[in-house]
Design a protein around this motif. Sequence first.
Motif, mmCIF file in Angstrom:
data_model
loop_
_atom_site.group_PDB
_atom_site.id
_atom_site.type_symbol
_atom_site.label_atom_id
_atom_site.label_comp_id
_atom_site.label_asym_id
_atom_site.label_seq_id
_atom_site.Cartn_x
_atom_site.Cartn_y
_atom_site.Cartn_z
ATOM 1 N N LEU A 199 18.259 124.925 -31.222
ATOM 2 C CA LEU A 199 19.315 123.916 -31.142
ATOM 3 C C LEU A 199 19.940 123.679 -32.516
ATOM 4 O O LEU A 199 21.169 123.605 -32.646
ATOM 5 C CB LEU A 199 18.757 122.607 -30.571
ATOM 6 C CG LEU A 199 19.752 121.475 -30.380
ATOM 7 C CD1 LEU A 199 20.783 121.855 -29.324
ATOM 8 C CD2 LEU A 199 19.055 120.196 -30.003
ATOM 9 N N LEU A 200 19.110 123.579 -33.540
ATOM 10 C CA LEU A 200 19.634 123.416 -34.895
ATOM 11 C C LEU A 200 20.471 124.615 -35.321
ATOM 12 O O LEU A 200 21.509 124.463 -35.961
ATOM 13 C CB LEU A 200 18.489 123.208 -35.889
ATOM 14 C CG LEU A 200 17.832 121.841 -35.880
ATOM 15 C CD1 LEU A 200 16.625 121.842 -36.823
ATOM 16 C CD2 LEU A 200 18.808 120.768 -36.282
ATOM 17 N N LEU A 201 20.037 125.801 -34.965
ATOM 18 C CA LEU A 201 20.778 127.009 -35.300
ATOM 19 C C LEU A 201 22.134 127.037 -34.598
ATOM 20 O O LEU A 201 23.147 127.355 -35.213
ATOM 21 C CB LEU A 201 19.943 128.234 -34.920
ATOM 22 C CG LEU A 201 20.524 129.590 -35.292
ATOM 23 C CD1 LEU A 201 20.600 129.728 -36.807
ATOM 24 C CD2 LEU A 201 19.689 130.705 -34.705
ATOM 25 N N ILE A 202 22.154 126.674 -33.324
ATOM 26 C CA ILE A 202 23.400 126.665 -32.557
ATOM 27 C C ILE A 202 24.358 125.614 -33.095
ATOM 28 O O ILE A 202 25.540 125.878 -33.304
ATOM 29 C CB ILE A 202 23.115 126.445 -31.055
ATOM 30 C CG1 ILE A 202 22.418 127.674 -30.475
ATOM 31 C CG2 ILE A 202 24.389 126.139 -30.286
ATOM 32 C CD1 ILE A 202 21.845 127.466 -29.087
ATOM 33 N N VAL A 203 23.862 124.423 -33.340
ATOM 34 C CA VAL A 203 24.714 123.340 -33.850
ATOM 35 C C VAL A 203 25.200 123.667 -35.265
ATOM 36 O O VAL A 203 26.342 123.399 -35.611
ATOM 37 C CB VAL A 203 23.949 121.991 -33.829
ATOM 38 C CG1 VAL A 203 24.692 120.913 -34.572
ATOM 39 C CG2 VAL A 203 23.698 121.564 -32.394
ATOM 40 N N GLY A 204 24.359 124.291 -36.062
ATOM 41 C CA GLY A 204 24.752 124.644 -37.429
ATOM 42 C C GLY A 204 25.798 125.733 -37.483
ATOM 43 O O GLY A 204 26.610 125.784 -38.414
ATOM 44 N N ARG A 205 25.846 126.609 -36.510
ATOM 45 C CA ARG A 205 26.821 127.702 -36.492
ATOM 46 C C ARG A 205 28.130 127.318 -35.825
ATOM 47 O O ARG A 205 29.116 128.009 -35.981
ATOM 48 C CB ARG A 205 26.249 128.910 -35.759
ATOM 49 C CG ARG A 205 25.171 129.585 -36.531
ATOM 50 C CD ARG A 205 24.683 130.791 -35.789
ATOM 51 N NE ARG A 205 24.174 131.743 -36.765
ATOM 52 C CZ ARG A 205 24.305 133.034 -36.671
ATOM 53 N NH1 ARG A 205 24.923 133.555 -35.643
ATOM 54 N NH2 ARG A 205 23.821 133.825 -37.585
ATOM 55 N N ARG A 206 28.152 126.241 -35.085
ATOM 56 C CA ARG A 206 29.361 125.840 -34.377
ATOM 57 C C ARG A 206 30.413 125.401 -35.389
ATOM 58 O O ARG A 206 30.105 124.643 -36.311
ATOM 59 C CB ARG A 206 29.035 124.707 -33.406
ATOM 60 C CG ARG A 206 30.147 124.387 -32.459
ATOM 61 C CD ARG A 206 29.733 123.455 -31.389
ATOM 62 N NE ARG A 206 28.955 122.338 -31.916
ATOM 63 C CZ ARG A 206 28.551 121.328 -31.201
ATOM 64 N NH1 ARG A 206 28.843 121.294 -29.931
ATOM 65 N NH2 ARG A 206 27.858 120.361 -31.734
ATOM 66 N N PRO A 207 31.649 125.844 -35.210
ATOM 67 C CA PRO A 207 32.685 125.427 -36.162
ATOM 68 C C PRO A 207 32.939 123.929 -36.061
ATOM 69 O O PRO A 207 32.855 123.340 -34.986
ATOM 70 C CB PRO A 207 33.913 126.227 -35.742
ATOM 71 C CG PRO A 207 33.656 126.653 -34.341
ATOM 72 C CD PRO A 207 32.156 126.706 -34.173
#
Length: 143
Positions: A111-119
Amino acid sequence: MALLVGGSALAVSPEEVLSDPVLEHRAREISAGLRCLVCQNQSIDDSDADLAKDLRLLVRERLVAGDSDEQVRQYLVDRYGEFVLLNPRLNDHTLLLWIAGPALLVGGLLLLLIVGRRPTTGQPPLSAEEQAVLDELDKSAGN
């Protein structure tokens, strides 16, 4: 004798200690993995509760009677349930306990990885006119 078997078992009183050092060592190893049902976050060796003392004596009774270490543990599980074990066994009804922690950790990291990569959804870029005004303001401010 108590000095030889270890200092972590402070609750074991001298009258509980078996005369056979091999049996006493086995008793200590077993009771270090058994939960005090009163304290719940201590082994029965570390607890001063009356029930912990009774369980320590029961472990020693079973060992003197000739039970193996696993037979003693199973006797206590049969009598008190798996909660008596500080480290639950891996079986059908404890599988969720063993999987939940690592699964939550991996899920949280994903979840942190997905949220961190989202523009980031910020302001739209400046138009040419807005950029020209901003550049003019920078020049007039002395930058």
